[in-house]
Design a protein around this motif. Structure first.
Motif, PDB file in Angstrom:
ATOM      1  N   GLY A 107       8.437  37.291 -70.337  1.00 20.02           N
ATOM      2  CA  GLY A 107       7.503  38.047 -69.964  1.00 20.02           C
ATOM      3  C   GLY A 107       6.413  37.155 -69.429  1.00 20.02           C
ATOM      4  N   LEU A 108       5.972  36.015 -70.228  1.00 20.12           N
ATOM      5  CA  LEU A 108       4.968  35.316 -69.846  1.00 20.12           C
ATOM      6  C   LEU A 108       5.543  34.313 -68.751  1.00 20.12           C
ATOM      7  N   LEU A 109       6.708  33.879 -68.462  1.00 19.74           N
ATOM      8  CA  LEU A 109       7.241  33.269 -67.530  1.00 19.74           C
ATOM      9  C   LEU A 109       7.491  33.940 -65.979  1.00 19.74           C
ATOM     10  N   THR A 110       7.776  35.315 -66.382  1.00 25.45           N
ATOM     11  CA  THR A 110       7.868  36.173 -65.131  1.00 25.45           C
ATOM     12  C   THR A 110       6.859  36.870 -64.561  1.00 25.45           C
ATOM     13  N   GLY A 111       5.838  37.175 -65.782  1.00 25.13           N
ATOM     14  CA  GLY A 111       4.715  38.136 -65.393  1.00 25.13           C
ATOM     15  C   GLY A 111       5.168  39.508 -65.417  1.00 25.13           C
ATOM     16  N   SER A 112       6.170  40.033 -66.006  1.00 23.59           N
ATOM     17  CA  SER A 112       6.669  41.217 -66.293  1.00 23.59           C
ATOM     18  C   SER A 112       6.733  41.619 -67.587  1.00 23.59           C
ATOM     19  N   ALA A 113       7.092  42.823 -67.912  1.00 23.24           N
ATOM     20  CA  ALA A 113       7.241  43.225 -69.300  1.00 23.24           C
ATOM     21  C   ALA A 113       8.329  42.867 -69.911  1.00 23.24           C
ATOM     22  N   GLY A 114       9.557  42.298 -69.054  1.00 23.28           N
ATOM     23  CA  GLY A 114      10.503  41.987 -69.768  1.00 23.28           C
ATOM     24  C   GLY A 114      11.645  42.919 -70.039  1.00 23.28           C
ATOM     25  N   PRO A 115      12.821  42.717 -70.137  1.00 23.45           N
ATOM     26  CA  PRO A 115      14.019  43.645 -70.160  1.00 23.45           C
ATOM     27  C   PRO A 115      13.798  44.812 -71.527  1.00 23.45           C
ATOM     28  N   LEU A 116      12.994  44.069 -72.496  1.00 25.60           N
ATOM     29  CA  LEU A 116      12.867  44.874 -73.942  1.00 25.60           C
ATOM     30  C   LEU A 116      11.774  45.917 -73.752  1.00 25.60           C
ATOM     31  N   ARG A 117      10.952  45.994 -72.868  1.00 20.89           N
ATOM     32  CA  ARG A 117       9.831  46.535 -72.763  1.00 20.89           C
ATOM     33  C   ARG A 117       9.490  47.272 -71.495  1.00 20.89           C
ATOM     34  N   ASP A 118      10.338  47.252 -70.706  1.00 26.53           N
ATOM     35  CA  ASP A 118      10.113  47.845 -69.262  1.00 26.53           C
ATOM     36  C   ASP A 118      10.398  49.234 -69.053  1.00 26.53           C
ATOM     37  N   GLY A 119      10.850  50.063 -70.065  1.00 25.66           N
ATOM     38  CA  GLY A 119      11.218  51.361 -70.063  1.00 25.66           C
ATOM     39  C   GLY A 119      12.652  51.700 -69.580  1.00 25.66           C
ATOM     40  N   ILE A 173      17.843  49.051 -71.660  1.00 25.24           N
ATOM     41  CA  ILE A 173      17.796  48.336 -72.703  1.00 25.24           C
ATOM     42  C   ILE A 173      16.611  48.292 -73.666  1.00 25.24           C
ATOM     43  N   ALA A 174      15.473  48.698 -73.037  1.00 23.97           N
ATOM     44  CA  ALA A 174      14.034  49.010 -73.724  1.00 23.97           C
ATOM     45  C   ALA A 174      14.208  50.077 -74.528  1.00 23.97           C
ATOM     46  N   ILE A 175      15.108  51.210 -74.004  1.00 26.79           N
ATOM     47  CA  ILE A 175      15.140  52.332 -75.062  1.00 26.79           C
ATOM     48  C   ILE A 175      16.125  51.973 -76.053  1.00 26.79           C
ATOM     49  N   ILE A 176      16.947  51.225 -75.917  1.00 25.35           N
ATOM     50  CA  ILE A 176      17.860  50.860 -76.842  1.00 25.35           C
ATOM     51  C   ILE A 176      17.111  49.969 -77.974  1.00 25.35           C
ATOM     52  N   PHE A 177      16.464  49.018 -77.614  1.00 24.97           N
ATOM     53  CA  PHE A 177      15.645  48.274 -78.535  1.00 24.97           C
ATOM     54  C   PHE A 177      14.582  49.254 -79.347  1.00 24.97           C
ATOM     55  N   SER A 178      13.923  50.122 -78.580  1.00 24.74           N
ATOM     56  CA  SER A 178      12.859  50.719 -79.364  1.00 24.74           C
ATOM     57  C   SER A 178      13.727  51.742 -80.309  1.00 24.74           C
ATOM     58  N   LEU A 179      14.902  52.165 -80.148  1.00 24.89           N
ATOM     59  CA  LEU A 179      15.654  52.927 -80.956  1.00 24.89           C
ATOM     60  C   LEU A 179      15.884  51.973 -82.202  1.00 24.89           C
ATOM     61  N   VAL A 180      16.529  50.823 -81.841  1.00 26.42           N
ATOM     62  CA  VAL A 180      16.858  49.882 -82.987  1.00 26.42           C
ATOM     63  C   VAL A 180      15.686  49.686 -83.975  1.00 26.42           C
ATOM     64  N   VAL A 208      13.735  37.314 -83.300  1.00 29.90           N
ATOM     65  CA  VAL A 208      14.040  36.491 -82.282  1.00 29.90           C
ATOM     66  C   VAL A 208      14.306  37.127 -80.995  1.00 29.90           C
ATOM     67  N   LEU A 209      14.564  38.533 -80.832  1.00 27.20           N
ATOM     68  CA  LEU A 209      14.439  39.256 -79.499  1.00 27.20           C
ATOM     69  C   LEU A 209      13.183  39.407 -79.011  1.00 27.20           C
ATOM     70  N   ALA A 210      12.031  39.522 -79.873  1.00 27.39           N
ATOM     71  CA  ALA A 210      10.882  39.959 -79.335  1.00 27.39           C
ATOM     72  C   ALA A 210       9.969  38.630 -78.893  1.00 27.39           C
ATOM     73  N   LEU A 211      10.490  37.325 -79.618  1.00 28.03           N
ATOM     74  CA  LEU A 211       9.952  36.165 -79.309  1.00 28.03           C
ATOM     75  C   LEU A 211      10.468  36.039 -78.043  1.00 28.03           C
ATOM     76  N   GLY A 212      11.832  36.163 -77.715  1.00 29.57           N
ATOM     77  CA  GLY A 212      12.510  36.026 -76.383  1.00 29.57           C
ATOM     78  C   GLY A 212      11.961  36.636 -75.296  1.00 29.57           C
ATOM     79  N   ASN A 213      11.697  37.918 -75.683  1.00 26.36           N
ATOM     80  CA  ASN A 213      11.068  38.782 -74.348  1.00 26.36           C
ATOM     81  C   ASN A 213       9.594  38.472 -74.092  1.00 26.36           C
ATOM     82  N   LEU A 214       8.915  37.955 -75.120  1.00 27.87           N
ATOM     83  CA  LEU A 214       7.574  37.430 -74.854  1.00 27.87           C
ATOM     84  C   LEU A 214       7.635  36.367 -73.818  1.00 27.87           C
ATOM     85  N   VAL A 215       8.297  35.390 -74.271  1.00 30.80           N
ATOM     86  CA  VAL A 215       8.608  34.028 -73.510  1.00 30.80           C
ATOM     87  C   VAL A 215       8.753  34.435 -72.021  1.00 30.80           C
TER      88      VAL A 215
END
Length: 299
Positions: free
Chosen positions: A220-232, A235-242, A211-218
């Motif tokens: 990212g597509l809407l904003t043209g950015s990496a999204g908070p889960l993949r921007d480094g 939050i992205a660090i915590i998500f990668s650790l999870v 759910v989080l990955a799909l939400g981040n994908l949407v």
């Protein structure tokens, strides 16, 4: 037989899966990574793969004992087939790594082909009842090798600047091996027991990641950015650790599944299915560790 969270090993009983894919980083100079949502898309593909197994593979066939035309599976079979599968992944990954360095356009295309081909092959293995097929497993290994080689080059040479590529990749490989060995020790010592409750927890965690990955994908597509889960960021660090934690604990269920197949006298060809399942988890774990390490190496 207890289900596994790994998509392929889960297909030997129920189902499972995991997301995979490159992270979205920024290049030198603070410009947005031109590969923007590639990591989000790969992760979402893995999440869709997870959902497909959980929704479509309930009550998969019980293979039972080996027939007269096949001997029972052993631990040696699992080790041998897994070793062959990983060797193919590494060999093809090296080829695409050097192709990417010589011709980035071709390397990028091969990486995308590998990501899509690997996903399709796993789905064919699951829904096409090809769980113990050596051909399907080796085809998956070839596709995933393309993906791993391309993603490794992108992280080490394009998405991160001022870092020795070999050191970054080497650290990710050592980290992956360390986690694998550590979880095998945990399973063997019985420090954490694989129970139905534990399995349900893992399934819930994987669905949460989906759910989080799909939400981040949407996003990212809407904003043209990496999204908070993949921007480094934090939050992205915590998500990668999870994600790393979930992948690590998934090994426990996969080891348990392999152990049950051996003890139940499943056909030796099923070792190819076990090898495919372990390879899927190992690749996800490697990519997530590589992603996490790259966060700390950016300028």
């Amino acid at each position: 037989m207890r289900s596994s969270t790994n998509p392929v090993m889960g297909s030997l009983s129920n189902q499972g899966g995991h997301p995979f894919g490159p992270a979205n980083q920024q290049q030198q100079g603070g410009q947005q990574d031109p590969y923007g949502n590639m990591g989000n898309m790969a992760a979402a593909q893995g999440g869709v793969q997870t959902a497909a197994y959980h929704q479509g593979m309930e009550g998969a066939a019980n293979y039972g004992a080996a027939g007269t035309s096949d001997r029972p599976m052993t631990v040696d079979d699992v080790v041998t087939k897994t070793g062959i599968t990983l060797a193919v992944i590494v060999a093809v990954a090296l080829v695409n790594y050097f192709i990417y360095s010589a011709n980035p356009g071709v390397g990028a295309i091969l990486t995308i082909v590998g990501a899509i081909g690997g996903l399709v092959t796993v789905l064919v293995s699951t829904f096409g009842k090809k769980y113990g097929s050596a051909a399907v497993t080796l085809i998956y290994a070839a596709f995933e090798g393309l993906f791993v080689g391309g993603i490794s080059f992108m992280f080490a040479n394009l998405m991160v600047s001022g870092v020795n590529a070999g050191a970054l990749i080497g650290q990710a490989v050592l980290g992956t091996i360390g986690v694998f060995v550590g979880m095998l020790f945990v399973y063997k010592t019985g420090a954490i027991r694989v129970t139905p409750k534990f399995t349900r927890f893992m399934v819930g965690a994987l669905i949460g990641v989906l759910v989080l990955a799909l939400g981040n994908l949407v996003f990212g597509l809407l904003t043209g950015s990496a999204g908070p889960l993949r921007d480094g960021g934090p939050i992205a660090i915590i998500f990668s650790l999870v994600c790393i934690g979930i992948a690590a604990f998934s090994f426990l269920l996969d080891f348990d599944q392999a152990d049950r197949l051996v003890r139940s006298g499943a056909p030796s060809k099923m070792a190819w299915g076990v090898a495919l399942g372990l390879a899927v988890t190992l690749v996800w774990l490697y990519v997530e560790i590589l992603r996490l390490l790259s966060y700390f190496q950016r300028d």
